[in-house]
Motif scaffolding. Structure first.
Motif, PDB file in Angstrom:
ATOM      1  N   ALA A  24       0.830  -1.204   0.000  1.00 36.92           N
ATOM      2  CA  ALA A  24       0.000   0.000   0.000  1.00 36.92           C
ATOM      3  C   ALA A  24       0.863   1.252   0.000  1.00 36.92           C
ATOM      4  O   ALA A  24       0.474   2.300  -0.517  1.00 36.92           O
ATOM      5  N   ALA A  25       2.075   1.124   0.546  1.00 37.81           N
ATOM      6  CA  ALA A  25       2.944   2.291   0.661  1.00 37.81           C
ATOM      7  C   ALA A  25       3.782   2.528  -0.594  1.00 37.81           C
ATOM      8  O   ALA A  25       4.447   3.545  -0.718  1.00 37.81           O
ATOM      9  N   ASP A  26       3.803   1.557  -1.499  1.00 34.95           N
ATOM     10  CA  ASP A  26       4.699   1.682  -2.652  1.00 34.95           C
ATOM     11  C   ASP A  26       4.064   1.002  -3.865  1.00 34.95           C
ATOM     12  O   ASP A  26       4.000  -0.225  -3.942  1.00 34.95           O
ATOM     13  N   ALA A  27       3.621   1.813  -4.813  1.00 30.19           N
ATOM     14  CA  ALA A  27       2.886   1.268  -5.965  1.00 30.19           C
ATOM     15  C   ALA A  27       3.760   0.360  -6.825  1.00 30.19           C
ATOM     16  O   ALA A  27       3.285  -0.635  -7.382  1.00 30.19           O
ATOM     17  N   ARG A  28       5.049   0.675  -6.953  1.00 28.15           N
ATOM     18  CA  ARG A  28       5.927  -0.155  -7.786  1.00 28.15           C
ATOM     19  C   ARG A  28       6.123  -1.524  -7.138  1.00 28.15           C
ATOM     20  O   ARG A  28       6.095  -2.550  -7.811  1.00 28.15           O
ATOM     21  N   PHE A  29       6.307  -1.522  -5.838  1.00 27.26           N
ATOM     22  CA  PHE A  29       6.427  -2.796  -5.114  1.00 27.26           C
ATOM     23  C   PHE A  29       5.122  -3.590  -5.235  1.00 27.26           C
ATOM     24  O   PHE A  29       5.130  -4.800  -5.465  1.00 27.26           O
ATOM     25  N   ALA A  30       4.011  -2.871  -5.138  1.00 27.62           N
ATOM     26  CA  ALA A  30       2.707  -3.529  -5.230  1.00 27.62           C
ATOM     27  C   ALA A  30       2.535  -4.208  -6.590  1.00 27.62           C
ATOM     28  O   ALA A  30       2.047  -5.341  -6.687  1.00 27.62           O
ATOM     29  N   ALA A  31       2.970  -3.515  -7.643  1.00 33.27           N
ATOM     30  CA  ALA A  31       2.842  -4.085  -8.990  1.00 33.27           C
ATOM     31  C   ALA A  31       3.691  -5.351  -9.111  1.00 33.27           C
ATOM     32  O   ALA A  31       3.273  -6.352  -9.706  1.00 33.27           O
ATOM     33  N   PHE A  54       9.440 -14.573  -9.114  1.00 33.16           N
ATOM     34  CA  PHE A  54       9.921 -14.625 -10.500  1.00 33.16           C
ATOM     35  C   PHE A  54      10.815 -13.425 -10.769  1.00 33.16           C
ATOM     36  O   PHE A  54      10.486 -12.299 -10.417  1.00 33.16           O
ATOM     37  N   VAL A  55      11.965 -13.695 -11.379  1.00 33.75           N
ATOM     38  CA  VAL A  55      12.914 -12.657 -11.763  1.00 33.75           C
ATOM     39  C   VAL A  55      12.739 -12.439 -13.257  1.00 33.75           C
ATOM     40  O   VAL A  55      12.999 -13.345 -14.048  1.00 33.75           O
ATOM     41  N   SER A  56      12.277 -11.272 -13.641  1.00 36.02           N
ATOM     42  CA  SER A  56      12.011 -11.020 -15.057  1.00 36.02           C
ATOM     43  C   SER A  56      13.289 -10.684 -15.812  1.00 36.02           C
ATOM     44  O   SER A  56      14.024  -9.767 -15.444  1.00 36.02           O
ATOM     45  N   LEU A  57      13.544 -11.430 -16.879  1.00 33.23           N
ATOM     46  CA  LEU A  57      14.650 -11.080 -17.786  1.00 33.23           C
ATOM     47  C   LEU A  57      14.104 -10.343 -19.005  1.00 33.23           C
ATOM     48  O   LEU A  57      14.662 -10.396 -20.087  1.00 33.23           O
ATOM     49  N   TRP A  94      12.982  -7.425  -3.591  1.00 33.01           N
ATOM     50  CA  TRP A  94      12.512  -6.553  -4.669  1.00 33.01           C
ATOM     51  C   TRP A  94      13.462  -5.373  -4.886  1.00 33.01           C
ATOM     52  O   TRP A  94      13.840  -5.057  -6.013  1.00 33.01           O
ATOM     53  N   ARG A  95      13.864  -4.746  -3.785  1.00 28.14           N
ATOM     54  CA  ARG A  95      14.734  -3.574  -3.873  1.00 28.14           C
ATOM     55  C   ARG A  95      16.048  -3.947  -4.577  1.00 28.14           C
ATOM     56  O   ARG A  95      16.535  -3.242  -5.446  1.00 28.14           O
ATOM     57  N   ARG A  96      16.584  -5.088  -4.184  1.00 23.96           N
ATOM     58  CA  ARG A  96      17.864  -5.503  -4.770  1.00 23.96           C
ATOM     59  C   ARG A  96      17.720  -5.918  -6.236  1.00 23.96           C
ATOM     60  O   ARG A  96      18.596  -5.639  -7.049  1.00 23.96           O
ATOM     61  N   LEU A  97      16.627  -6.610  -6.544  1.00 26.06           N
ATOM     62  CA  LEU A  97      16.395  -6.983  -7.949  1.00 26.06           C
ATOM     63  C   LEU A  97      16.170  -5.736  -8.794  1.00 26.06           C
ATOM     64  O   LEU A  97      16.690  -5.607  -9.902  1.00 26.06           O
ATOM     65  N   ASP A  98      15.399  -4.815  -8.250  1.00 28.85           N
ATOM     66  CA  ASP A  98      15.078  -3.590  -8.968  1.00 28.85           C
ATOM     67  C   ASP A  98      16.346  -2.797  -9.282  1.00 28.85           C
ATOM     68  O   ASP A  98      16.469  -2.192 -10.345  1.00 28.85           O
ATOM     69  N   ALA A  99      17.305  -2.848  -8.374  1.00 30.49           N
ATOM     70  CA  ALA A  99      18.551  -2.088  -8.550  1.00 30.49           C
ATOM     71  C   ALA A  99      19.348  -2.579  -9.764  1.00 30.49           C
ATOM     72  O   ALA A  99      20.163  -1.841 -10.314  1.00 30.49           O
ATOM     73  N   VAL A 100      19.129  -3.843 -10.155  1.00 35.22           N
ATOM     74  CA  VAL A 100      19.845  -4.372 -11.329  1.00 35.22           C
ATOM     75  C   VAL A 100      18.870  -4.708 -12.472  1.00 35.22           C
ATOM     76  O   VAL A 100      19.134  -5.570 -13.310  1.00 35.22           O
ATOM     77  N   LYS A 101      17.720  -4.017 -12.478  1.00 32.55           N
ATOM     78  CA  LYS A 101      16.733  -4.143 -13.564  1.00 32.55           C
ATOM     79  C   LYS A 101      16.209  -5.568 -13.742  1.00 32.55           C
ATOM     80  O   LYS A 101      16.052  -6.054 -14.858  1.00 32.55           O
ATOM     81  N   LEU A 102      16.013  -6.250 -12.632  1.00 29.89           N
ATOM     82  CA  LEU A 102      15.482  -7.612 -12.701  1.00 29.89           C
ATOM     83  C   LEU A 102      14.102  -7.704 -12.045  1.00 29.89           C
ATOM     84  O   LEU A 102      13.657  -8.784 -11.679  1.00 29.89           O
ATOM     85  N   THR A 122      11.142  -6.099 -13.382  1.00 28.45           N
ATOM     86  CA  THR A 122      10.044  -5.632 -14.237  1.00 28.45           C
ATOM     87  C   THR A 122       8.793  -6.459 -13.932  1.00 28.45           C
ATOM     88  O   THR A 122       8.830  -7.685 -14.018  1.00 28.45           O
ATOM     89  N   PRO A 123       7.687  -5.789 -13.566  1.00 29.28           N
ATOM     90  CA  PRO A 123       6.511  -6.555 -13.112  1.00 29.28           C
ATOM     91  C   PRO A 123       5.656  -7.035 -14.279  1.00 29.28           C
ATOM     92  O   PRO A 123       4.528  -6.590 -14.466  1.00 29.28           O
ATOM     93  N   ASN A 124       6.188  -7.967 -15.067  1.00 25.40           N
ATOM     94  CA  ASN A 124       5.483  -8.344 -16.300  1.00 25.40           C
ATOM     95  C   ASN A 124       5.413  -9.854 -16.541  1.00 25.40           C
ATOM     96  O   ASN A 124       5.196 -10.277 -17.676  1.00 25.40           O
ATOM     97  N   ILE A 125       5.578 -10.667 -15.504  1.00 22.91           N
ATOM     98  CA  ILE A 125       5.554 -12.123 -15.720  1.00 22.91           C
ATOM     99  C   ILE A 125       4.193 -12.561 -16.274  1.00 22.91           C
ATOM    100  O   ILE A 125       3.145 -12.268 -15.698  1.00 22.91           O
ATOM    101  N   GLY A 126       4.237 -13.234 -17.413  1.00 16.67           N
ATOM    102  CA  GLY A 126       3.016 -13.751 -18.018  1.00 16.67           C
ATOM    103  C   GLY A 126       2.227 -12.724 -18.813  1.00 16.67           C
ATOM    104  O   GLY A 126       1.161 -13.034 -19.339  1.00 16.67           O
TER     105      GLY A 126
END
Lengths: 562, 172
Positions: free
Chosen positions: A317-324, A342-345, A397-405, A407-411
């Motif tokens: 609720a506090a972070d829309a990007r994390f929520a996505a 899931f780690v998005s490539l 999430w924070r650590r994956l996000d830092a290296v562009k891994l 992206t909230p798009n699995i499937g």
């Protein structure tokens, strides 16, 4: 994780030396180009457009942190700083130098990695469920059985010179997450009403030219007979697979030419003969043999839910990007308090499946700290952290996000599966990465992606189908027409429990028509879907090809009418 | 005109002469000869009378289990590799050795390059005729390229899942 003993280590080490000598003899002119080709393919080395490509086997898609760190080192030292995850859960390097490959393989061997039988007409790396051990719908963990099969087929001399490549896919869950029936052999672990474990065997699947799904050959082979039944299939293929035409050499063609009854009878007859012979005794697996391998895959030391659960909703609720990210990339785990991540490539402007040295390193650290040191690769060219505690999700999430891994798009529509295509591959007729990126940019906004929902777009740069175009909801196949790149579109393919081969919609589209064409297909779906819960594939199955076809080619119809 | 071949891991002079179809067998002299399966079927008695020993060359498309009744008493069976990548005769060899129990000499001929030799050895060939341009010494070395194996073929290896039973293999 399977741990090598001195036998495994000696085998891989001697194999590296065998290849080192073959490379030396080739460079000295003692082996012809064609002879060496067959030898290097069996060590994962393919000749690409600009350089050799090295395919590294990832047995049943399972990796650990030491291997990821080694990959970071390898891609820096021998390549251009990145590797590529494939639809068979493997890793490919695009730029190694031939003379350095023996040393590269030597380094890989230090962490149980190799290119043995990664290419060539032999039994390839075995694929399996990327959620093995973690999914709630799993009835039997397939990994020990994959490992036993790996050992049986690795450097098996009788089956080292097959008519064509030969692939196994395993699953032990209700949901098929390994596209098993697209393999020459699919093995489904099953438990009978009396509790006995066995295998449901499918044979004759294969993508590429004339794509087919495997057909059931035996609904229940007893647990002891995994290798006996596999031997019967492989021997039948080695004897009767066509060797006069490379395009008709897969086992699916034997099945098609003989018909189901004759084909099945031949395999069953060979199976009975094996069982009745001394060979059958050697191939008989005792319960202790399976238990010994099962012990290599213990359940992680999960902590009680009270210690690891967290209020994810509050954090989200506090972070829309994390929520996505939670919504799209995180799934339920069989253990309360844990989640599957899931780690998005498939980041924007990123080649699907590519992974840089920095990303390999970051993943090694993340899986060491938060997922028991393990990582899995998926046939959709993404990665999975299978055992993440809920309380660690935000940090992961924070650590994956830092290296562009992250992206909230699995499937979703931008989670595009694509082979390397004409940009790298020597077999390709057309580019696929550029097409993937065009489509990606068309649907880049998250709102649009969520509106469209679950969809699977797959792109192959040639008939061989490494990009799984035949089993995409929207499949795209690159073809060469008089030196120009064109794209054939198929609809309705699917790799899972509802496996189906896609149907061709009509004339091929030009390179500059393809992204717009995909958009037309998706708009048709959005307009005609029953409601928001009906997915693209469900809608297609309900309304059929005609409305999609009409919309895709409507300009031509108008032009013809004018 | 003799040539050297690999037999029981040693380089030896070949004692056998191949008589191609259409050639009179008498030209080969009274020694050990190899004839095609087709000829063996037709001229069996005459061949046995005229030569010290008769071996049979079997096409790699033959069903070795069906053919075996006609050749099981032969001292030599010869299997063919039209190209080194055509592995059909490997299955014929394994079935001959392991299922049918053939104990005579089993020979590989054809496009036999050094890099096929290791696999031949494991599938039960004890007699290997390398392609003419191949280094015989190299072929002999190739037999021992990899000394460990996961599975048994028609060789001395025990499958690893059997070796690992009851801790036969200590971890090094």
């Amino acid at each position: 994780m399977y741990r090598y003993d001195h036998i495994d280590r000696a085998l891989v080490a001697q194999r590296v030396e065998q290849f080192r000598d073959q490379t030396r003899r080739y460079l000295a002119g003692e082996l012809s180009e064609d002879e060496f080709r067959h030898l290097r393919l069996r060590n994962g080395l393919y000749q690409q457009r600009f350089a050799p490509m090295l395919r590294i086997s990832v047995p049943y898609g399972l990796l650990e942190s030491a291997q990821l760190r080694k990959m970071a080192h390898i891609v820096r030292k021998y390549d251009k700083g990145y590797g590529h995850f494939t639809t068979r859960q493997n890793i490919q390097l695009n730029w190694p130098k031939l003379e350095q490959v023996p040393d590269l393989l030597g380094e890989l061997a230090e962490v149980q990695l190799h290119g043995i039988q990664a290419c060539g007409n032999d039994t390839r790396n075995i694929t399996s469920d990327y959620l093995a051990g973690a999914a709630a719908d799993e009835h039997i963990d397939p990994r020990p059985y994959c490992e036993l099969m790996r050992q049986y087929v690795t450097l098996n001399p009788e089956f080292y010179w097959l008519p064509r490549k030969f692939k196994f896919g395993f699953t032990g869950a209700t949901v098929d997450r390994a596209a098993t029936r697209t393999n020459d052999v699919a093995v489904h672990l099953v438990r009978r009403a009396d509790g006995a474990i066995g295998y449901r065997f499918f044979v004759g699947g294969g993508l590429g030219r004339q794509p087919m799904l495997g057909q059931e050959m035996n609904p229940f082979v007893p647990e002891s007979d995994l290798l006996r039944y596999a031997c019967a299939i492989l021997r039948t293929f080695n004897r009767f697979g066509r060797r006069d035409n490379i395009h008709k050499a897969r086992i699916k063609i034997v099945l098609r030419e003989w018909g189901y009854a004759r084909f099945r009878a031949a395999i069953e007859e060979e199976y009975e003969k094996i069982k009745a012979s001394a060979e059958g005794e050697e191939l008989n697996l005792l319960p202790e043999d399976i238990e010994r391998v099962r012990a290599h895959f213990p359940a992680p030391a999960y902590r009680p839910a009270t210690e690891v659960s967290a209020d994810i909703g509050g954090l989200a609720a506090a972070d829309a990007r994390f929520a996505a990210w939670i919504k799209r990339n995180v799934r339920t785990h069989k253990i309360p308090g844990y989640k599957i991540v899931f780690v998005s490539l498939k980041a924007p402007d990123h080649v699907p499946g590519d992974c840089t040295a920095e990303q390999f390193e970051a993943l090694a650290e993340i899986c060491d700290a938060y997922s028991f040191g393990e990582l899995r690769s998926t046939y959709d060219q993404n990665l999975v952290l299978a055992d993440v505690a809920e309380r660690d999700l935000h940090e992961v999430w924070r650590r994956l996000d830092a290296v562009k891994l992250a992206t909230p798009n699995i499937g979703l529509v931008t989670d595009i599966v694509s082979c390397p295509g004409l940009d790298f591959c020597g077999l390709a007729n057309a580019g696929s990465i550029g097409v993937a990126q065009d489509i990606y940019r068309h649907f880049d906004t998250l709102d649009a992606q969520y509106e469209i929902g679950a969809i699977r777009i797959t792109i192959s740069g040639c008939m061989n189908g490494c990009g799984h175009h035949s089993v995409g909801h929207i499949g795209i196949l690159g073809v060469d027409k008089h030196g120009e790149e064109w794209y054939q579109v198929t609809l309705g393919g699917s790799p899972g429990n509802d496996a189906a081969i896609g149907e061709r919609i009509g004339r091929a589209l030009a390179r500059d028509e393809i992204a717009d064409g995909v958009e037309r297909l998706i708009r048709t779906y959005l307009e005609l879907r029953f409601d928001e819960d009906e997915t693209f594939i469900e809608c297609y199955r309900r309304i059929g090809m005609a409305p999609f076809k009409e919309r895709l080619y409507e300009n031509e119809a108008e032009a013809a009418a004018a | 005109m003799t040539m050297r071949i690999l037999r029981n891991s040693e380089l030896v002079e070949d004692e056998w002469t191949l008589i191609e179809d259409g050639r009179a067998d008498i030209e080969a002299g009274p020694g050990k000869v190899i004839v095609t399966l087709a000829r063996w079927r037709v001229e069996r008695e005459a061949l046995l009378r005229g030569h010290a020993a008769v071996g049979v060359l079997v096409p790699n498309t033959a069903d070795i289990e069906v053919v075996f009744a006609e050749i099981e008493d032969r001292p030599l069976i010869v299997l063919q590799f039209p190209t080194f990548t055509d592995g059909r005769a490997l299955s014929q060899a394994v079935v001959l050795r392991k299922r049918l129990g053939f104990r005579g000499e089993l020979r590989a001929v054809g496009d036999v390059i050094r890099d096929l030799v290791f696999w031949l050895g494991r599938c039960g060939f004890d007699s290997i005729v390398p392609r003419k341009d191949q280094s015989l010494e190299g072929c002999r070395e190739a037999l021992r390229e990899i000394t460990v194996a996961y599975q048994a073929a028609a060789d001395a290896h025990t499958p690893v899942w059997v070796r690992r039973r009851s801790g036969v293999v200590a971890s090094h």
